[in-house]
Design an enzyme around this catalytic site. Structure first.
Site, PDB file in Angstrom:
ATOM      1  N   HIS A 188      -3.474  -5.330   2.077  1.00 45.46           N
ATOM      2  CA  HIS A 188      -2.628  -5.615   3.253  1.00 45.46           C
ATOM      3  C   HIS A 188      -2.658  -7.107   3.603  1.00 45.46           C
ATOM      4  O   HIS A 188      -3.515  -7.523   4.387  1.00 45.46           O
ATOM      5  CB  HIS A 188      -3.161  -4.833   4.462  1.00 45.46           C
ATOM      6  CG  HIS A 188      -2.895  -3.374   4.412  1.00 45.46           C
ATOM      7  ND1 HIS A 188      -1.955  -2.756   5.193  1.00 45.46           N
ATOM      8  CD2 HIS A 188      -3.455  -2.389   3.662  1.00 45.46           C
ATOM      9  CE1 HIS A 188      -1.938  -1.456   4.942  1.00 45.46           C
ATOM     10  NE2 HIS A 188      -2.849  -1.203   4.017  1.00 45.46           N
ATOM     11  N   CYS A 228       0.831  -1.207   0.000  1.00 47.43           N
ATOM     12  CA  CYS A 228       0.000   0.000   0.000  1.00 47.43           C
ATOM     13  C   CYS A 228       0.869   1.262   0.000  1.00 47.43           C
ATOM     14  O   CYS A 228       1.441   1.597  -1.030  1.00 47.43           O
ATOM     15  CB  CYS A 228      -0.984  -0.075   1.166  1.00 47.43           C
ATOM     16  SG  CYS A 228      -2.411   0.984   0.910  1.00 47.43           S
ATOM     17  N   GLU A 249      -0.961  -8.700   5.620  1.00 43.42           N
ATOM     18  CA  GLU A 249      -0.700  -8.939   7.055  1.00 43.42           C
ATOM     19  C   GLU A 249      -1.992  -8.954   7.868  1.00 43.42           C
ATOM     20  O   GLU A 249      -1.986  -9.377   9.026  1.00 43.42           O
ATOM     21  CB  GLU A 249       0.288  -7.892   7.594  1.00 43.42           C
ATOM     22  CG  GLU A 249      -0.271  -6.499   7.874  1.00 43.42           C
ATOM     23  CD  GLU A 249      -0.379  -5.609   6.627  1.00 43.42           C
ATOM     24  OE1 GLU A 249      -0.272  -6.127   5.494  1.00 43.42           O
ATOM     25  OE2 GLU A 249      -0.591  -4.379   6.800  1.00 43.42           O
TER      26      GLU A 249
HETATM   27  N1  GLN Z   1      -3.500   6.289   1.512  1.00 40.25           N
HETATM   28  C1  GLN Z   1      -2.167   5.976   1.957  1.00 40.25           C
HETATM   29  C2  GLN Z   1      -1.134   6.746   1.155  1.00 40.25           C
HETATM   30  O1  GLN Z   1      -1.471   7.372   0.213  1.00 40.25           O
HETATM   31  C3  GLN Z   1      -1.885   4.488   1.841  1.00 40.25           C
HETATM   32  C4  GLN Z   1      -2.771   3.712   2.776  1.00 40.25           C
HETATM   33  C5  GLN Z   1      -2.181   2.446   3.304  1.00 40.25           C
HETATM   34  O2  GLN Z   1      -0.971   2.220   3.272  1.00 40.25           O
HETATM   35  N2  GLN Z   1      -3.029   1.622   3.866  1.00 40.25           N
HETATM   36  O3  GLN Z   1       0.011   6.711   1.474  1.00 40.25           O
END
Ligand code: GLN
Length: 192
Positions: free
Chosen positions: A168, A80, A170
């Site tokens: 994610h 992410c 995890e």
């Molecule tokens: N929205 C976050 C970003 O732009 C990422 C979200 C996440 O890692 N769960 O960095």
């Protein structure tokens, strides 16, 4: 035994430590520049907030060393925000590490779906996926291999020693994505 360093300056790093321990993998937290010189077989850039993470990396004088370690071939898994850090292109924003040849759009799934659990696919299996203010992978260049899908969206990619997911792993029970990362590390150890 394999050792994986986990960037632990911001975001969801503890969950990865727990999961990797369960898979009999050594982990340590990367919190300062000196941690980046330690021996490791792989690196995790966790989810969190990519702009905050970038700012901390600069403030802690870690950004260039981190980029060099990854660029030198250290197998790296970005989740992410970690994937956003790795991306070559971020729609309407300046990229950070710029090493993975994908274009991402941050916070794509919008307010109503700020975070959601669903079922996607990887390795010909259905797997649970949790998205939290996730980016969308808008396009990939030719050396990037899709490894996970949610509906028609590519949500996981592999390019050489770099792995990334917009969800994610995890936070769900499936080990499929961790297994892909561990295989990547093992292949790297044999050839590298
Ligand atoms: N929205 C976050 C970003 O732009 C990422 C979200 C996440 O890692 N769960 O960095």
């Amino acid at each position: 035994m394999l050792t994986i360093g986990i960037l632990a300056i911001q975001g969801a790093f503890i969950e990865h430590e727990k999961r990797l321990k369960g898979l009999k993998i050594n982990t340590f937290e990367i919190r300062q520049l000196s941690d980046l010189t330690k021996d490791m077989d792989g690196l995790i850039l966790p989810g969190g907030e990519s702009t905050a993470m970038k700012r901390l990396l600069i403030d802690l004088n870690m950004f260039e060393s981190l980029k060099k370690r990854i660029n030198d071939g250290l197998p790296t898994f970005g989740i992410c925000a970690g994937l956003i850090l790795l991306a070559e292109d971020i729609v309407n924003e300046i990229p950070h590490l710029g090493l993975l040849h994908i274009s991402v759009m941050r916070n794509y799934y919008g307010r109503q779906k700020d975070s959601f659990k669903t079922i996607g696919k990887s390795k010909n299996q259905e797997i649970p996926m949790t998205f939290i203010r996730a980016p969308k992978i808008m396009s990939i260049k030719k050396d990037v291999i899709p490894i996970a899908w949610y509906n028609h969206d590519i949500v996981g990619v592999l390019e050489g020693h770099l792995l990334g997911t917009t969800f994610h792993p995890e936070l769900d029970r499936s080990n499929v994505i961790y297994e892909i990362f561990i295989d990547l590390i093992k292949t790297n150890k044999k050839t590298g």
